[in-house]
Scaffold this motif. Structure first.
Motif, PDB file in Angstrom:
ATOM      1  N   GLY A 127      30.102  20.253  13.303  1.00  0.00           N
ATOM      2  CA  GLY A 127      28.946  20.139  14.186  1.00  0.00           C
ATOM      3  C   GLY A 127      27.694  20.751  13.622  1.00  0.00           C
ATOM      4  O   GLY A 127      26.656  20.734  14.253  1.00  0.00           O
ATOM      5  N   PHE A 128      27.759  21.302  12.437  1.00  0.00           N
ATOM      6  CA  PHE A 128      26.595  21.956  11.861  1.00  0.00           C
ATOM      7  C   PHE A 128      25.782  20.968  11.037  1.00  0.00           C
ATOM      8  O   PHE A 128      25.642  21.092   9.843  1.00  0.00           O
ATOM      9  N   GLY A 129      25.211  19.960  11.686  1.00  0.00           N
ATOM     10  CA  GLY A 129      24.302  19.080  10.957  1.00  0.00           C
ATOM     11  C   GLY A 129      25.005  17.911  10.358  1.00  0.00           C
ATOM     12  O   GLY A 129      25.108  17.787   9.161  1.00  0.00           O
ATOM     13  N   ALA A 130      25.482  16.982  11.212  1.00  0.00           N
ATOM     14  CA  ALA A 130      26.238  15.849  10.697  1.00  0.00           C
ATOM     15  C   ALA A 130      25.404  14.945   9.839  1.00  0.00           C
ATOM     16  O   ALA A 130      25.918  14.208   9.023  1.00  0.00           O
ATOM     17  N   SER A 131      24.126  14.952  10.006  1.00  0.00           N
ATOM     18  CA  SER A 131      23.269  14.107   9.159  1.00  0.00           C
ATOM     19  C   SER A 131      22.095  14.933   8.680  1.00  0.00           C
ATOM     20  O   SER A 131      21.053  14.956   9.299  1.00  0.00           O
ATOM     21  N   GLY A 156      25.769  26.184   0.491  1.00  0.00           N
ATOM     22  CA  GLY A 156      25.287  27.551   0.668  1.00  0.00           C
ATOM     23  C   GLY A 156      25.398  28.006   2.107  1.00  0.00           C
ATOM     24  O   GLY A 156      25.782  29.150   2.388  1.00  0.00           O
ATOM     25  N   LEU A 157      25.071  27.112   3.034  1.00  0.00           N
ATOM     26  CA  LEU A 157      25.209  27.448   4.447  1.00  0.00           C
ATOM     27  C   LEU A 157      26.678  27.631   4.824  1.00  0.00           C
ATOM     28  O   LEU A 157      27.045  28.551   5.559  1.00  0.00           O
ATOM     29  N   GLU A 158      27.523  26.746   4.294  1.00  0.00           N
ATOM     30  CA  GLU A 158      28.959  26.856   4.556  1.00  0.00           C
ATOM     31  C   GLU A 158      29.496  28.184   4.041  1.00  0.00           C
ATOM     32  O   GLU A 158      30.235  28.900   4.743  1.00  0.00           O
ATOM     33  N   PHE A 159      29.141  28.528   2.816  1.00  0.00           N
ATOM     34  CA  PHE A 159      29.595  29.783   2.218  1.00  0.00           C
ATOM     35  C   PHE A 159      29.096  30.982   3.019  1.00  0.00           C
ATOM     36  O   PHE A 159      29.857  31.915   3.314  1.00  0.00           O
ATOM     37  N   GLN A 175      31.541  33.702   5.084  1.00  0.00           N
ATOM     38  CA  GLN A 175      31.668  35.053   4.561  1.00  0.00           C
ATOM     39  C   GLN A 175      30.997  36.109   5.429  1.00  0.00           C
ATOM     40  O   GLN A 175      30.947  37.279   5.044  1.00  0.00           O
ATOM     41  N   ALA A 176      30.476  35.702   6.577  1.00  0.00           N
ATOM     42  CA  ALA A 176      29.804  36.650   7.458  1.00  0.00           C
ATOM     43  C   ALA A 176      30.526  36.718   8.793  1.00  0.00           C
ATOM     44  O   ALA A 176      31.031  35.713   9.289  1.00  0.00           O
ATOM     45  N   PRO A 177      30.592  37.891   9.398  1.00  0.00           N
ATOM     46  CA  PRO A 177      31.179  37.988  10.735  1.00  0.00           C
ATOM     47  C   PRO A 177      30.321  37.252  11.747  1.00  0.00           C
ATOM     48  O   PRO A 177      29.136  36.990  11.509  1.00  0.00           O
ATOM     49  N   ALA A 178      30.918  36.923  12.881  1.00  0.00           N
ATOM     50  CA  ALA A 178      30.226  36.105  13.879  1.00  0.00           C
ATOM     51  C   ALA A 178      28.903  36.710  14.300  1.00  0.00           C
ATOM     52  O   ALA A 178      27.904  36.005  14.464  1.00  0.00           O
ATOM     53  N   SER A 179      28.870  38.020  14.465  1.00  0.00           N
ATOM     54  CA  SER A 179      27.657  38.664  14.976  1.00  0.00           C
ATOM     55  C   SER A 179      26.535  38.704  13.955  1.00  0.00           C
ATOM     56  O   SER A 179      25.389  39.003  14.307  1.00  0.00           O
ATOM     57  N   MET A 180      26.816  38.409  12.682  1.00  0.00           N
ATOM     58  CA  MET A 180      25.820  38.544  11.627  1.00  0.00           C
ATOM     59  C   MET A 180      25.321  37.200  11.085  1.00  0.00           C
ATOM     60  O   MET A 180      24.568  37.172  10.124  1.00  0.00           O
ATOM     61  N   LYS A 181      25.749  36.115  11.685  1.00  0.00           N
ATOM     62  CA  LYS A 181      25.346  34.814  11.160  1.00  0.00           C
ATOM     63  C   LYS A 181      23.847  34.582  11.319  1.00  0.00           C
ATOM     64  O   LYS A 181      23.206  33.950  10.473  1.00  0.00           O
TER      65      LYS A 181
END
Length: 737
Positions: free
Chosen positions: A6-10, A632-635, A639-645
């Motif tokens: 869901g993070f930007g299908a297009s 880069g966004l996926e990585f 690699q970040a906890p939920a609260s730090m995204k």
């Protein structure tokens, strides 16, 4: 792949839409939200209102206003930005370096201001009020810039001042609402409608894509009226306000970025206070914040700092990528843009990046990555990002090769003590021109012969009078003319009562802007001639080899309307094709008001290299964008906890901002030929890529959720142990009493 969740299908023009990801992080992954459970930022209580549904579905009607608003806002932003570089050059008359620098300064500001918008929305006003207030700032900026684009308003200085004030306000507005709109749309859904919420973000990104593609292609067609482009783009805030009564509005909940900054600041300050050797050392400098902050927060900041360290080289990629709107557009303007009858505008070429993104995302996700996996190659996220950087560097190497071919039709500017000269023979017979100490040959110059190239004349000072000797019909005629260094001239030889006369005319050797053609007339007719070509009025060109000023026209077939002599006899004379980037001198001759002959010389060659040669560099940099940006966004998120995204998203935006700062510095500080500048950027990115690959080699992938849960378990155990110790102490106190 990451976007399947869901993070930007297009994704389209990913470099311009990364800000929307911070909204998703703020919505779905905010500490204290339902996804996180109770935490440092427990949300204020707010009443969910029942909203109307869209066509009987679980979609709130209010999201229609949000999606339309986003389409209009992105159309506005991309439409304005698509023509911005050429607006600076053609309307404000700035040179290409200043235009490039201001363009990238504006882009950089647009990526610094989302931090400001997120802080206001989360800590003070909430998303709805932030969007409304900053949209007013946004619209005000468009209005001011539009007024500055009206030719009759003030002078050139006034136009520049109004344009800059407008752009600053636009940057504050568009950057400030970036982190708010997508998250505000997600707020409209019930918690149970997870699938609808995920699909909403795909629709939301689709609206961004649609606004980008359409505006990037359409707006350059409307370039004739700079003010009219902006004045048509004030719809977004009106559309958004129209749905005000339907929105669910969360109150401000606190900002994790502020909390992180406070924790880091406290750790640094506490470490400074305990800098002396007699204080016991701690394993990590952030551990000095343990006196005030929870260990889970400190651990999360440590995880983020490891990713932020990898972000250090990333701005160089964006420094190259964002030049599509400046240097590559200027390159396109000096190429042949004809596609068999359809003429592409130079700034429309940016649309290719948008279309290729739509093509490459499914190709990479369903084709390339599975194929690489079948070959037992571990194509990790950091390896993908490194590959993307390499492709971007190769794209600029390809752009340098194209630039070298483009320059073959460009006349190099003469040095300070040099002048360029071509000789136009309007006489009845051939002539021989001679200048002692020059490269002028004794070859005959035939009547109306088109000179093949300019000759370089060396001057002994910044300006100098040179004495020519001209042989005509076995007679010698002197010709003395004054030359100034750094300029180009045409020496016109024509018949008069003495036999032969000469006249010096200054030439314009810089290629016409935006792929247009330049045209002027020399009147060798016995009568004065009034000339009009298309909508351009050249005025009255007097007899005796008077010359008209240059006028620029769009590429095409033209005829000139000429009114000859006092009788005003009107004649239509075909000029033929005036081609991209060429400069023409049309020589008019004749001895009666009813007779006109023309001869045309091409002073600057037409753009011969087709714009299609830019396609390889767009393919390379778009492939690099897919590998680098999406990965880069996926990585970062993995690699970040939920609260730090949200913190990481803010840092990602900053890499884009600093990338534009790099271009700004190079454009203003380095005086290089354009192809050399492309090579410089390519080499810099290759070097940065090597550094990044070394950093990536030593990086260890982690599971943030597992580490966070481990810290929480340890904190609970410590709390239980402390509670038990307090119980024993109370019991001992009771027994002793």
């Amino acid at each position: 792949m990451f976007y399947n969740a869901g993070f930007g299908a297009s994704h389209l023009h990913i470099a311009e839409r990364r800000a929307a990801w911070i909204s998703l992080a703020a919505l779905k992954l905010r500490p204290g939200s339902s996804a996180e459970g109770k935490g440092r930022f427990a949300p204020a209580k707010w009443k969910r209102k029942t909203s109307k549904r869209l066509c009987g579905t679980n979609y709130p009607l209010s999201i229609a206003f949000i999606v339309v608003n986003e389409f209009c806002e992105r159309f506005s932003y991309y439409g304005m930005k698509a023509v911005l570089t050429l607006y600076f050059m053609n309307f404000l008359h700035w040179d290409k370096d200043l235009s490039t620098a201001v363009y990238h300064a504006f882009s950089s500001l647009c990526y610094f201001t989302p931090l400001f918008g997120a802080l206001i929305a989360d800590s003070f006003l909430g998303k709805f009020k932030t969007i409304i207030y900053l949209s007013i700032v946004y619209v005000t900026g468009h209005i001011i810039k539009s007024v500055g684009a009206i030719p009759t308003v003030g002078n050139q200085t006034m136009h520049a001042v109004l344009s800059m004030v407008g752009l600053v306000l636009i940057a504050l507005g568009t950057g400030g609402i970036k982190p708010c709109v997508a998250a505000f749309g997600g707020d409209q859904f019930e918690e149970k409608h997870v699938d609808e919420k995920r699909k909403f973000f795909s629709i939301f990104y689709l609206s961004i894509n649609a606004g980008s593609v359409i505006s990037t292609f359409v707006t350059p067609l409307l370039r004739g009226g700079w003010a009219s482009i902006d004045s048509a783009l004030f719809i977004p805030s009106v559309v958004f306000i129209a749905g005000s009564g339907m929105y669910k509005k969360r109150p401000p909940q606190g900002n994790i970025i502020v909390e992180v900054c406070k924790c880091v600041g406290f750790a640094v300050n506490n470490r400074w206070k305990h800098r002396f050797s007699h204080f016991p050392k701690r394993q990590h400098w952030l551990d000095w914040a343990e006196e005030k902050y929870q260990k889970s927060l400190i651990t999360e900041i440590k995880m983020v700092s490891r990713v932020l360290f990898l972000y250090i080289p990333l701005p160089m990629f964006w420094a190259l990528f964002d030049q599509q709107g400046t240097r590559w557009t200027l390159q396109a303007a000096r190429m042949n843009m004809d596609f068999g009858g359809f003429v592409l505008e130079p700034d429309q070429m940016q649309t290719l990046n948008a279309l290729l993104i739509l093509l490459f995302i499914p190709v990479f996700d369903m084709g390339l990555y599975p194929l690489v996996g079948l070959c037992n190659i571990k194509f990790t996220p950091l390896k993908r990002m490194t590959t993307g950087m390499v492709l971007a560097a190769i794209a600029f190497a390809a752009a340098a090769l194209v630039e070298m071919k483009v320059n073959e039709t460009v006349i190099p500017a003469p040095a300070a003590r040099e002048s360029l000269l071509q000789i136009l023979n309007l006489a009845e017979d051939s002539v021989h021109a001679h200048l002692p100490g020059s490269a002028l040959s004794g070859e005959p110059i035939h009547p109306f012969q088109d000179p093949l190239e300019y000759q370089t004349l060396k001057l002994n000072a910044d300006s100098e009078t040179l004495n020519f000797t001209v042989m005509y019909k076995e007679a010698t005629f002197p010709c003395s003319q004054h030359f100034t260094g750094g300029k180009a001239y045409s020496l016109v030889l024509y018949n008069d009562s003495t036999g032969l006369a000469c006249k010096l005319m200054q030439d314009e050797i810089q290629k016409p802007a935006n792929g247009h053609a330049a045209l002027r007339f020399i009147n060798g007719h016995s009568e004065n001639v009034n000339i009009t070509v298309g909508e351009e009025d050249f005025g009255a060109v007097l007899t005796g080899c008077d010359v008209s000023p240059y006028r620029t026209l769009e590429r095409g077939e033209y005829s000139a309307k000429m009114k000859v002599g006092l009788s005003g006899t009107s004649l239509d004379v075909g000029l033929g094709l005036l081609d991209f980037g060429a400069s023409y001198t049309v020589i008019i001759t004749g001895t009666s008001a009813t007779t006109v002959h023309i001869n045309t010389t091409q002073d600057i060659l037409a753009n011969s290299l087709h714009i299609g040669w830019q396609v390889p560099q767009y393919v390379l940099i778009t492939a690099g964008e897919v590998l680098f940006s999406i990965t880069g966004l996926e990585f970062s998120y993995s690699q970040a906890p939920a609260s730090m995204k949200a913190v990481l998203q803010a840092a990602w935006l900053m890499t884009v901002a600093f990338g534009n700062v790099i271009v700004l510095i190079v454009a203003q500080g380095a005086v290089l030929e354009q192809w050399v500048e492309f090579v410089l950027f390519s080499c810099l990115l290759f070097g940065v890529c090597i550094i990044f690959s070394i950093m990536a080699y030593f990086y260890t992938y982690v599971d943030p959720e597992e580490l966070t849960e481990q810290d929480k378990r340890e904190e609970k155990e410590k709390a239980k142990k402390k509670e038990k110790e307090l119980g024993y102490q109370e019991l001992d106190a009771f027994i002793n009493s």
